[in-house]
Design a protein around this motif. Structure first.
Motif, short mmCIF file in Angstrom:
data_model
loop_
_atom_site.label_atom_id
_atom_site.label_comp_id
_atom_site.label_asym_id
_atom_site.label_seq_id
_atom_site.Cartn_x
_atom_site.Cartn_y
_atom_site.Cartn_z
N MET A 13 -120.67 49.04 -84.97
CA MET A 13 -121.79 48.93 -84.03
C MET A 13 -122.94 49.79 -84.56
O MET A 13 -122.75 50.96 -84.86
CB MET A 13 -121.34 49.44 -82.65
N GLU A 60 -109.03 54.91 -75.79
CA GLU A 60 -109.73 53.80 -76.43
C GLU A 60 -110.28 54.28 -77.77
O GLU A 60 -110.96 55.31 -77.83
CB GLU A 60 -110.89 53.26 -75.56
N GLY A 85 -112.78 53.62 -80.90
CA GLY A 85 -113.98 52.84 -81.25
C GLY A 85 -114.65 52.33 -80.00
O GLY A 85 -114.85 51.14 -79.81
N GLU A 104 -115.12 57.78 -80.50
CA GLU A 104 -116.11 56.94 -81.21
C GLU A 104 -116.71 57.78 -82.32
O GLU A 104 -117.17 58.90 -82.08
CB GLU A 104 -117.18 56.48 -80.21
N ALA A 161 -119.40 57.11 -84.34
CA ALA A 161 -120.86 57.08 -84.55
C ALA A 161 -121.59 57.84 -83.44
O ALA A 161 -121.55 57.45 -82.27
CB ALA A 161 -121.35 55.63 -84.63
N ASP A 198 -115.58 61.53 -82.97
CA ASP A 198 -114.79 61.84 -84.17
C ASP A 198 -114.24 60.56 -84.76
O ASP A 198 -114.28 59.50 -84.13
CB ASP A 198 -113.63 62.78 -83.78
N ASP A 199 -113.70 60.71 -85.96
CA ASP A 199 -113.04 59.58 -86.63
C ASP A 199 -111.58 59.56 -86.20
O ASP A 199 -110.94 60.62 -86.14
CB ASP A 199 -113.13 59.80 -88.15
N ALA A 200 -111.06 58.37 -85.91
CA ALA A 200 -109.67 58.26 -85.43
C ALA A 200 -108.65 58.38 -86.56
O ALA A 200 -107.46 58.16 -86.34
CB ALA A 200 -109.50 56.93 -84.70
N ASN A 220 -110.55 47.80 -79.06
CA ASN A 220 -111.44 46.74 -78.61
C ASN A 220 -112.46 46.36 -79.67
O ASN A 220 -113.31 47.17 -80.05
CB ASN A 220 -112.19 47.19 -77.35
N PHE A 221 -112.35 45.15 -80.19
CA PHE A 221 -113.34 44.60 -81.13
C PHE A 221 -113.55 45.57 -82.30
O PHE A 221 -114.68 45.90 -82.66
CB PHE A 221 -114.64 44.26 -80.37
N ASP A 230 -113.80 47.14 -85.96
CA ASP A 230 -114.45 46.61 -87.16
C ASP A 230 -113.40 45.88 -88.00
O ASP A 230 -112.33 46.43 -88.28
CB ASP A 230 -115.07 47.76 -87.98
N LEU A 267 -108.09 49.42 -88.15
CA LEU A 267 -107.38 50.29 -87.19
C LEU A 267 -105.95 49.81 -86.91
O LEU A 267 -105.21 50.48 -86.20
CB LEU A 267 -108.18 50.41 -85.89
N THR A 327 -115.96 44.48 -72.74
CA THR A 327 -116.71 45.44 -73.57
C THR A 327 -118.07 44.81 -73.89
O THR A 327 -118.31 43.62 -73.61
CB THR A 327 -115.95 45.71 -74.89
N GLU A 328 -118.95 45.59 -74.51
CA GLU A 328 -120.26 45.06 -74.91
C GLU A 328 -120.08 43.87 -75.88
O GLU A 328 -120.71 42.82 -75.72
CB GLU A 328 -121.11 46.13 -75.62
N TYR A 329 -119.22 44.06 -76.88
CA TYR A 329 -119.01 42.99 -77.87
C TYR A 329 -118.39 41.76 -77.22
O TYR A 329 -118.71 40.63 -77.56
CB TYR A 329 -118.14 43.50 -79.02
N1 SAM Z 1 -115.38 48.65 -78.62
C1 SAM Z 1 -116.79 48.36 -78.54
C2 SAM Z 1 -117.01 46.99 -78.00
O1 SAM Z 1 -116.04 46.21 -77.95
O2 SAM Z 1 -118.13 46.67 -77.60
C3 SAM Z 1 -117.48 48.54 -79.91
C4 SAM Z 1 -117.04 47.60 -80.98
S1 SAM Z 1 -117.78 47.95 -82.55
C5 SAM Z 1 -117.54 46.50 -83.47
C6 SAM Z 1 -116.57 49.03 -83.29
C7 SAM Z 1 -116.82 50.49 -82.98
O3 SAM Z 1 -115.74 51.27 -83.49
C8 SAM Z 1 -118.09 51.05 -83.61
O4 SAM Z 1 -118.88 51.69 -82.63
C9 SAM Z 1 -117.58 52.02 -84.67
O5 SAM Z 1 -118.46 53.12 -84.87
C10 SAM Z 1 -116.25 52.45 -84.08
N2 SAM Z 1 -115.27 52.89 -85.08
C11 SAM Z 1 -114.94 52.23 -86.22
N3 SAM Z 1 -113.99 52.90 -86.90
C12 SAM Z 1 -113.71 54.01 -86.17
C13 SAM Z 1 -112.84 55.12 -86.36
N4 SAM Z 1 -112.08 55.21 -87.45
N5 SAM Z 1 -112.82 56.09 -85.42
C14 SAM Z 1 -113.60 56.01 -84.32
N6 SAM Z 1 -114.47 54.99 -84.10
C15 SAM Z 1 -114.53 54.00 -85.00
#
Ligand code: SAM
Length: 213
Positions: A1, A44, A46, A69, A71, A95-97, A115-116, A118, A130, A191-193
């Protein structure tokens, strides 16, 4: 995102200490003490801009929610939603998961939502998905024995990959749904996506998986 760079994000996150956990590893093993009530704990990963976590927190006051999250420019929108709602059952982590076992102890969580996520379609990026085995290894440790992973996506390739990865790891699949919105599940929080893709007519996939006892 993606989101525009927000120079105020650091200061804003540092100020919202009721909801943003600035030292998440310090709560390892004692997350329940961060909430008003001890009750099931769902994570949750991301969380994006926080529509799901705030919707779930409203619908399920009997559950404690944590959203992580990576970012900063994205999580600030989630924090703003949470501040406005002012729930006593949500905490947020920027933080990074990839190191979840530093944040959660064994058997600390009841459920994990993906949820959705990457999709990382290139083979050389498989390890970032993930649902790659290194992530599953972490989930197995931090989830309770009967805890589950609930995954939603519009991305068929990621869904197929995840089903295979779950099966190879020995997870039990309790649900595999190829068209979630035709189930008319009134409890589904979008979710938004999910809103974006389903408004374009795309099918939404969902599965529920458990580690064997
Ligand atoms: N879950 C939301 C939705 O469905 O609307 C956002 C989906 S977006 C495609 C994926 C999100 O996961 C992004 O905001 C990204 O920064 C976050 N993300 C990706 N890898 C991650 C990680 N390793 N740890 C935490 N967040 C992560």
């Amino acid at each position: 995102m993606r989101a525009r760079y927000k120079p105020w994000a650091d200061d804003y996150l540092n100020e919202q200490t009721s909801y943003v956990e600035l030292e998440p590893a310090a709560n390892k093993g004692s997350w329940q003490s961060r909430f008003k009530q001890e009750q099931p704990l769902h994570l949750e990963i991301g969380a994006g801009k926080g529509q799901f976590i705030t919707g779930m927190a409203k619908q399920h006051p009997e559950i404690n929610f944590i959203a992580i999250e990576v970012a900063k420019s994205v999580i600030v929108s989630a924090v703003q939603k949470v501040v406005e709602l002012a729930p006593d059952n949500v905490k947020l982590i920027n933080d990074d998961a990839k190191d979840l076992t530093e944040i959660f102890t064994e058997n600390e969580l009841d459920r994990i939502y993906l949820n959705f996520s990457d999709p990382w379609p290139k083979n050389r990026h498989e390890k970032r998905r993930l649902t790659f085995k290194s992530f599953l290894r972490q989930y197995q440790k931090i989830l309770k024995t009967d805890g589950e992973i609930v995954l939603k996506t519009d991305n068929k390739a990621l869904f197929e990959y995840s089903l295979i990865s779950f099966s190879q790891f020995g997870l039990v699949l309790d649900e595999v749904c190829l068209d979630l919105h035709h189930l008319n599940d009134p409890t589904n929080v979008m979710t938004e996506y999910e809103e974006k893709f389903s408004s374009k007519g795309q099918s939404i996939y969902r599965c529920r998986a458990r580690f064997p006892k």
